[in-house]
Design a protein around this motif. Structure first.
Motif, PDB file in Angstrom:
ATOM      1  N   VAL A  93       8.913  -0.485  -1.606  1.00  0.00           N
ATOM      2  CA  VAL A  93       7.735  -0.497  -2.493  1.00  0.00           C
ATOM      3  C   VAL A  93       6.722   0.535  -2.002  1.00  0.00           C
ATOM      4  O   VAL A  93       6.158   1.301  -2.800  1.00  0.00           O
ATOM      5  N   GLY A  94       6.507   0.621  -0.673  1.00  0.00           N
ATOM      6  CA  GLY A  94       5.610   1.644  -0.123  1.00  0.00           C
ATOM      7  C   GLY A  94       6.094   3.040  -0.500  1.00  0.00           C
ATOM      8  O   GLY A  94       5.307   3.907  -0.895  1.00  0.00           O
ATOM      9  N   LYS A  95       7.420   3.247  -0.426  1.00  0.00           N
ATOM     10  CA  LYS A  95       7.982   4.564  -0.767  1.00  0.00           C
ATOM     11  C   LYS A  95       7.742   4.869  -2.251  1.00  0.00           C
ATOM     12  O   LYS A  95       7.381   5.994  -2.630  1.00  0.00           O
ATOM     13  N   ALA A  96       7.929   3.848  -3.103  1.00  0.00           N
ATOM     14  CA  ALA A  96       7.706   4.028  -4.546  1.00  0.00           C
ATOM     15  C   ALA A  96       6.244   4.399  -4.807  1.00  0.00           C
ATOM     16  O   ALA A  96       5.948   5.288  -5.612  1.00  0.00           O
ATOM     17  N   LEU A  97       5.324   3.737  -4.083  1.00  0.00           N
ATOM     18  CA  LEU A  97       3.895   4.028  -4.284  1.00  0.00           C
ATOM     19  C   LEU A  97       3.555   5.441  -3.791  1.00  0.00           C
ATOM     20  O   LEU A  97       2.705   6.124  -4.363  1.00  0.00           O
ATOM     21  N   GLN A  98       4.250   5.857  -2.740  1.00  0.00           N
ATOM     22  CA  GLN A  98       4.039   7.218  -2.220  1.00  0.00           C
ATOM     23  C   GLN A  98       4.475   8.250  -3.271  1.00  0.00           C
ATOM     24  O   GLN A  98       3.760   9.220  -3.525  1.00  0.00           O
ATOM     25  N   ILE A  99       5.630   8.020  -3.888  1.00  0.00           N
ATOM     26  CA  ILE A  99       6.103   8.934  -4.953  1.00  0.00           C
ATOM     27  C   ILE A  99       5.107   8.910  -6.105  1.00  0.00           C
ATOM     28  O   ILE A  99       4.711   9.945  -6.630  1.00  0.00           O
ATOM     29  N   LEU A 100       4.672   7.704  -6.468  1.00  0.00           N
ATOM     30  CA  LEU A 100       3.704   7.564  -7.560  1.00  0.00           C
ATOM     31  C   LEU A 100       2.464   8.419  -7.300  1.00  0.00           C
ATOM     32  O   LEU A 100       1.951   9.083  -8.204  1.00  0.00           O
ATOM     33  N   SER A 101       1.996   8.401  -6.025  1.00  0.00           N
ATOM     34  CA  SER A 101       0.722   9.064  -5.705  1.00  0.00           C
ATOM     35  C   SER A 101       0.776  10.576  -5.943  1.00  0.00           C
ATOM     36  O   SER A 101      -0.247  11.235  -6.008  1.00  0.00           O
ATOM     37  N   THR A 102       2.013  11.142  -6.084  1.00  0.00           N
ATOM     38  CA  THR A 102       2.128  12.597  -6.296  1.00  0.00           C
ATOM     39  C   THR A 102       2.061  12.951  -7.792  1.00  0.00           C
ATOM     40  O   THR A 102       2.057  14.132  -8.142  1.00  0.00           O
ATOM     41  N   PHE A 103       2.046  11.934  -8.676  1.00  0.00           N
ATOM     42  CA  PHE A 103       2.058  12.213 -10.115  1.00  0.00           C
ATOM     43  C   PHE A 103       0.651  12.524 -10.637  1.00  0.00           C
ATOM     44  O   PHE A 103      -0.330  11.946 -10.161  1.00  0.00           O
ATOM     45  N   PHE A 104       0.591  13.327 -11.649  1.00  0.00           N
ATOM     46  CA  PHE A 104      -0.653  13.734 -12.319  1.00  0.00           C
ATOM     47  C   PHE A 104      -1.546  14.446 -11.291  1.00  0.00           C
ATOM     48  O   PHE A 104      -1.383  14.253 -10.099  1.00  0.00           O
ATOM     49  N   SER A 105      -2.487  15.223 -11.753  1.00  0.00           N
ATOM     50  CA  SER A 105      -3.297  15.926 -10.760  1.00  0.00           C
ATOM     51  C   SER A 105      -4.496  15.057 -10.405  1.00  0.00           C
ATOM     52  O   SER A 105      -4.962  14.249 -11.216  1.00  0.00           O
ATOM     53  N   GLY A 106      -4.972  15.219  -9.191  1.00  0.00           N
ATOM     54  CA  GLY A 106      -6.130  14.449  -8.736  1.00  0.00           C
ATOM     55  C   GLY A 106      -5.813  13.656  -7.494  1.00  0.00           C
ATOM     56  O   GLY A 106      -4.652  13.592  -7.055  1.00  0.00           O
ATOM     57  N   GLU A 107      -6.848  13.076  -6.939  1.00  0.00           N
ATOM     58  CA  GLU A 107      -6.737  12.345  -5.670  1.00  0.00           C
ATOM     59  C   GLU A 107      -6.980  10.860  -5.867  1.00  0.00           C
ATOM     60  O   GLU A 107      -6.704  10.056  -4.976  1.00  0.00           O
ATOM     61  N   MET A 108      -7.540  10.492  -7.016  1.00  0.00           N
ATOM     62  CA  MET A 108      -7.975   9.098  -7.208  1.00  0.00           C
ATOM     63  C   MET A 108      -6.787   8.135  -7.122  1.00  0.00           C
ATOM     64  O   MET A 108      -5.714   8.400  -7.644  1.00  0.00           O
ATOM     65  N   GLY A 109      -7.015   7.014  -6.415  1.00  0.00           N
ATOM     66  CA  GLY A 109      -6.002   5.960  -6.352  1.00  0.00           C
ATOM     67  C   GLY A 109      -6.500   4.723  -7.075  1.00  0.00           C
ATOM     68  O   GLY A 109      -7.461   4.788  -7.849  1.00  0.00           O
ATOM     69  N   PHE A 110      -5.855   3.599  -6.816  1.00  0.00           N
ATOM     70  CA  PHE A 110      -6.312   2.358  -7.449  1.00  0.00           C
ATOM     71  C   PHE A 110      -5.884   1.142  -6.648  1.00  0.00           C
ATOM     72  O   PHE A 110      -4.985   1.219  -5.798  1.00  0.00           O
ATOM     73  N   GLU A 111      -6.577   0.046  -6.958  1.00  0.00           N
ATOM     74  CA  GLU A 111      -6.134  -1.264  -6.460  1.00  0.00           C
ATOM     75  C   GLU A 111      -5.821  -2.082  -7.700  1.00  0.00           C
ATOM     76  O   GLU A 111      -6.679  -2.214  -8.578  1.00  0.00           O
ATOM     77  N   ALA A 112      -4.605  -2.580  -7.801  1.00  0.00           N
ATOM     78  CA  ALA A 112      -4.196  -3.292  -9.021  1.00  0.00           C
ATOM     79  C   ALA A 112      -3.608  -4.645  -8.676  1.00  0.00           C
ATOM     80  O   ALA A 112      -2.950  -4.812  -7.644  1.00  0.00           O
ATOM     81  N   HIS A 130       0.882  -1.169   0.000  1.00  0.00           N
ATOM     82  CA  HIS A 130       0.000   0.000   0.000  1.00  0.00           C
ATOM     83  C   HIS A 130       0.920   1.219   0.000  1.00  0.00           C
ATOM     84  O   HIS A 130       2.099   1.099   0.357  1.00  0.00           O
ATOM     85  N   TYR A 131       0.384   2.387  -0.386  1.00  0.00           N
ATOM     86  CA  TYR A 131       1.278   3.552  -0.440  1.00  0.00           C
ATOM     87  C   TYR A 131       1.748   4.000   0.939  1.00  0.00           C
ATOM     88  O   TYR A 131       2.656   4.813   1.047  1.00  0.00           O
ATOM     89  N   LYS A 132       1.154   3.417   1.998  1.00  0.00           N
ATOM     90  CA  LYS A 132       1.659   3.758   3.339  1.00  0.00           C
ATOM     91  C   LYS A 132       2.505   2.619   3.926  1.00  0.00           C
ATOM     92  O   LYS A 132       2.921   2.678   5.081  1.00  0.00           O
ATOM     93  N   SER A 133       2.743   1.546   3.142  1.00  0.00           N
ATOM     94  CA  SER A 133       3.541   0.414   3.649  1.00  0.00           C
ATOM     95  C   SER A 133       4.976   0.866   3.892  1.00  0.00           C
ATOM     96  O   SER A 133       5.494   1.705   3.158  1.00  0.00           O
ATOM     97  N   PRO A 134       5.641   0.272   4.905  1.00  0.00           N
ATOM     98  CA  PRO A 134       7.059   0.576   5.096  1.00  0.00           C
ATOM     99  C   PRO A 134       7.875  -0.064   3.973  1.00  0.00           C
ATOM    100  O   PRO A 134       7.394  -0.985   3.312  1.00  0.00           O
ATOM    101  N   GLY A 135       9.099   0.391   3.764  1.00  0.00           N
ATOM    102  CA  GLY A 135       9.986  -0.247   2.788  1.00  0.00           C
ATOM    103  C   GLY A 135       9.921   0.413   1.430  1.00  0.00           C
ATOM    104  O   GLY A 135       9.109   1.312   1.190  1.00  0.00           O
TER     105      GLY A 135
END
Ligand code: MEV
Length: 306
Positions: A64-83, A57-62
């Motif tokens: 992959v969590g850090k990568a997802l956190q960086i990802l979440s700042t891309f493009f405008s908007g708040e929407m996330g996803f489950e993949a 998850h984007y709040k997971s430690p480690g």
């Protein structure tokens, strides 16, 4: 929805030297990473990669969590996803899996946030995520993850994702085998950086020699001379060995491949474990048998074989 896919890769020439501005030549492992399901989520970003046993998850430690956190700042908007993603290649095996992973994530987020990035924007964003996994990525893996095919890549600016040319070549008959030892690209890139800071001219001369192998191998490939191309790959392996990137297992796999009739073989990716790639026209099955007999049976992949 168009399927979201990205490619892994094998480096035929130039790993490590490419981090310092030399060219690298790589062949994609087509469609190695595929999103099998993507659902919008207002609860952030959550990803499963079942073959890797990965759930983050984007709040997971480690990382992959850090990568997802960086990802979440891309493009405008708040929407996330489950993949849910499927990978045809092992993680941490030197096959560009992290760039393929980052590429499908960037494309998934663009889709749920209604953005339409071009390939260069995707590569720049993948490069930002790759810094978490690779420390100082050249951008080679991100280029192959998006473009596929056969690419000649060069890092022109340490901050950018690099430039590449997709060559109009079919992959030669290659076989890739996993040594069974996973490795960390960050550790290997740092270890070569340390060596370079201790002996700048010696390591730069090694990088020049790697680029000479690339040029000789590419010219040989273009004229259909696989014997010379194979010798250039093995010579590239020897330079990487001198840089401390090989392991006893990788050296045994190179030796076994050559003994089974491959025209050339080398470690591929950062080294310190991971995979070997062998150029083996007409001898691919013999190379696989030799690896199995030597005890390396975890993962093999044929590329460019009929
Ligand atoms: C490719 O991933 C392998 C290295 O050259 C690192 C890089 O190019 O980012 C070792």
């Amino acid at each position: 929805m168009m399927p979201i896919k990205a490619h892994g890769r094998v480096v035929l020439f130039g790993e490590h030297a490419v981090v310092y501005g030399r060219r690298a030549l790589a062949v994609a492992i087509p469609e190695s990473m595929v999103l099998s399901s993507l659902k919008q989520s207002a609860k952030g970003i959550e990803v499963f990669v079942k073959p890797w046993g990965l759930h983050a998850h984007y709040k997971s430690p480690g990382p992959v969590g850090k990568a997802l956190q960086i990802l979440s700042t891309f493009f405008s908007g708040e929407m996330g996803f489950e993949a849910v993603a499927t990978s045809l290649i092992p993680a941490s095996a030197g096959l560009g899996s992290s760039a393929a992973f980052a590429t499908v994530l960037v494309r998934a987020l663009a889709l749920v946030r209604g953005a339409q990035p071009d390939d260069d924007e995707v590569r720049s964003k993948v490069q930002a995520i790759e810094k978490v996994f690779h420390g100082n990525p050249s951008g080679l893996d991100g280029a192959l993850a998006s473009a596929g095919g056969v690419c000649l890549f060069k890092r022109v600016d340490p901050r950018g994702p690099g430039v590449f040319e997709r060559l109009p070549l079919d992959p030669p008959p290659l076989v890739v085998g996993f040594s069974g030892r996973s490795r960390s690209t960050i550790t290997m890139v740092e270890s070569v950086a340390r060596l370079r800071s201790e002996d700048l001219s010696g390591v730069e001369a090694d990088f020049d020699e790697i680029e000479r192998c690339l040029e000789e191998g590419l010219q040989a490939w273009l004229r259909g001379d696989f014997a010379t191309m194979g010798r250039a790959m093995t010579a590239n392996h020897e330079v990487l060995r001198g840089l401390g990137a090989s392991t006893p297992e990788l050296d045994s796999m190179v030796e076994a491949a050559l003994g089974a009739g491959a025209l050339g073989a080398k470690l591929t990716g950062g080294g310190g474990g991971g995979c070997v790639v062998a150029l083996a026209p007409g001898k691919v099955d013999e190379v696989i048998s030799a690896w199995h007999e030597a005890g390396f049976w975890m993962f093999v992949k044929k590329i460019g074989c009929k």
